[in-house]
Design a protein around this motif. Structure first.
Motif, short mmCIF file in Angstrom:
data_model
loop_
_atom_site.label_atom_id
_atom_site.label_comp_id
_atom_site.label_asym_id
_atom_site.label_seq_id
_atom_site.Cartn_x
_atom_site.Cartn_y
_atom_site.Cartn_z
N PHE A 76 0.86 -1.19 0.00
CA PHE A 76 0.00 0.00 0.00
C PHE A 76 0.88 1.23 0.00
O PHE A 76 1.20 1.83 1.03
CB PHE A 76 -0.94 -0.02 1.21
N LEU A 77 1.31 1.59 -1.21
CA LEU A 77 2.24 2.69 -1.43
C LEU A 77 1.72 3.55 -2.58
O LEU A 77 0.83 3.12 -3.32
CB LEU A 77 3.63 2.13 -1.79
N PRO A 78 2.27 4.74 -2.76
CA PRO A 78 1.86 5.57 -3.90
C PRO A 78 2.08 4.86 -5.24
O PRO A 78 2.96 4.00 -5.37
CB PRO A 78 2.75 6.81 -3.77
N ALA A 79 1.29 5.24 -6.22
CA ALA A 79 1.28 4.54 -7.50
C ALA A 79 2.65 4.48 -8.17
O ALA A 79 2.98 3.50 -8.84
CB ALA A 79 0.27 5.20 -8.43
N THR A 80 3.44 5.52 -8.02
CA THR A 80 4.74 5.57 -8.70
C THR A 80 5.89 5.01 -7.88
O THR A 80 7.04 5.05 -8.32
CB THR A 80 5.07 7.01 -9.11
N ASP A 81 5.59 4.49 -6.69
CA ASP A 81 6.66 3.96 -5.84
C ASP A 81 7.28 2.73 -6.51
O ASP A 81 6.57 1.78 -6.84
CB ASP A 81 6.10 3.58 -4.47
N PRO A 82 8.58 2.73 -6.71
CA PRO A 82 9.23 1.61 -7.43
C PRO A 82 9.20 0.30 -6.65
O PRO A 82 9.52 -0.75 -7.22
CB PRO A 82 10.66 2.11 -7.64
N GLU A 83 8.83 0.35 -5.37
CA GLU A 83 8.78 -0.87 -4.58
C GLU A 83 7.50 -1.67 -4.81
O GLU A 83 7.41 -2.83 -4.39
CB GLU A 83 8.91 -0.55 -3.09
N ILE A 163 -8.39 -8.47 0.91
CA ILE A 163 -8.36 -7.80 2.21
C ILE A 163 -7.25 -6.77 2.28
O ILE A 163 -6.23 -6.89 1.60
CB ILE A 163 -8.17 -8.81 3.37
N GLY A 164 -7.46 -5.77 3.10
CA GLY A 164 -6.40 -4.87 3.49
C GLY A 164 -5.67 -5.48 4.67
O GLY A 164 -6.29 -6.06 5.57
N VAL A 165 -4.36 -5.39 4.68
CA VAL A 165 -3.54 -5.97 5.74
C VAL A 165 -2.83 -4.85 6.48
O VAL A 165 -2.14 -4.04 5.86
CB VAL A 165 -2.52 -6.97 5.16
N GLU A 166 -3.01 -4.83 7.79
CA GLU A 166 -2.35 -3.84 8.63
C GLU A 166 -1.38 -4.53 9.58
O GLU A 166 -1.53 -5.72 9.87
CB GLU A 166 -3.38 -3.02 9.40
N ASP A 167 -0.40 -3.79 10.07
CA ASP A 167 0.60 -4.35 10.98
C ASP A 167 1.25 -5.61 10.42
O ASP A 167 1.44 -6.61 11.12
CB ASP A 167 -0.02 -4.64 12.35
N SER A 168 1.62 -5.55 9.14
CA SER A 168 2.28 -6.68 8.51
C SER A 168 3.60 -7.00 9.24
O SER A 168 4.33 -6.08 9.62
CB SER A 168 2.58 -6.34 7.06
N PRO A 171 7.78 -5.08 6.62
CA PRO A 171 7.46 -3.72 6.14
C PRO A 171 7.25 -3.73 4.63
O PRO A 171 7.78 -4.60 3.93
CB PRO A 171 8.72 -2.93 6.53
N PRO A 172 6.44 -2.79 4.12
CA PRO A 172 5.67 -1.80 4.87
C PRO A 172 4.50 -2.45 5.61
O PRO A 172 4.06 -3.54 5.24
CB PRO A 172 5.19 -0.85 3.78
N SER A 173 3.99 -1.75 6.59
CA SER A 173 2.99 -2.35 7.47
C SER A 173 1.64 -2.54 6.80
O SER A 173 0.88 -3.41 7.20
CB SER A 173 2.83 -1.49 8.72
N GLU A 174 1.34 -1.74 5.77
CA GLU A 174 0.05 -1.86 5.09
C GLU A 174 0.22 -2.50 3.71
O GLU A 174 1.08 -2.10 2.93
CB GLU A 174 -0.61 -0.49 4.94
#
Length: 243
Positions: A76-83, A163-168, A171-174
């Motif tokens: 769950f990162l910005p659209a252009t994030d290379p990760e 599902i959305g995953v929190e506290d993964s 990282p990242p946590s979401e």
């Protein structure tokens, strides 16, 4: 449904074998059906495989206009994030495989969304009742697949397809993830693991240890495990085959 374990010498051999097999299988499927649905995964071995697949696809019989690409999980990162898994896969495949944006089903990015749950709901609506011809999955050191982790809320039963995953635990946590029943809507599931850090998870999954997610994913017709020697080191010698 049957399970086959393909044991190869190195991570590079795994990437090569999966790329060759995937190209061959997609071309084969296109001879009998109009559209082929592939669920992609992320990770270093998968990215190496996408590089090899792009090389192999150039000049091949593959018809990119008849591919539909999906993802099993996303950061769950910005659209252009290379990760982002989707960015990493498409940036490699697009060198030679021209897939229309409408046929590339990336999970909704963080931009303009309040949380991973909202992104998951968007993807669930887009996915509908789609099933996959081939589902690619990496196996994590915890025995996780996609963003479904053992001893974590993501592994709890749910009626949701995504599902959305929190506290993964990683990282990242979401993150956003298909659930196990959704992953199991695929005709063939290809699980990929390389490195000694995955050996215990691979052993437990193939032994049927249902306390880890990797033990519960399977294709409706077939499941293939592509392992290097390090990841397969906990398995008995008879756990092997070749195509």
């Amino acid at each position: 449904m049957y399970t086959r374990v393909v044991r190869l010498d190195s991570a590079q051999d795994v990437s090569r074998a999966v790329a060759e097999r995937l190209l061959s299988r997609m071309i084969e499927l296109q001879r009998t059906q109009d559209m082929v649905h592939i669920c992609l995964t992320g990770g270093s071995t998968a990215n190496d495989m996408y590089e090899r697949l792009a090389d192999l696809a150039e000049g091949s019989e593959l018809d990119a206009s008849r591919l539909q690409l999906w993802w099993g999980d996303e950061l769950f990162l910005p659209a252009t994030d290379p990760e982002r898994n989707s960015q990493q896969a498409i940036s490699r495949l697009a060198r030679t495989v021209s897939i229309k944006s409408a046929d590339t089903h990336m999970m909704a990015a963080k931009d303009g969304r309040k949380d991973s749950q909202e992104s998951a709901a968007d993807y669930e609506a887009e996915l509908g009742e789609t099933s996959f011809d081939i589902t690619l999955l990496g196996i994590g050191e915890y025995g996780h697949v996609a963003a479904i982790f053992p001893d974590h809320p993501s592994f709890e039963p749910t009626s949701r397809a995504v599902i959305g995953v929190e506290d993964s635990p990683k990282p990242p946590s979401e993150r956003i993830s298909l659930t196990i029943p959704t992953l199991n809507r695929g005709d063939e599931t290809w699980l990929i693991a390389t490195g000694a850090g995955k050996a215990d998870a691979v052993r437990r999954a193939l032994a049927g240890d249902e306390s880890i997610p990797a033990a519960l994913v399977r294709g409706r017709n077939a499941s293939y495990w592509f392992l290097d020697e390090a990841a397969a080191s906990g398995l008995p010698a008879q756990h092997t085959c070749t195509f």
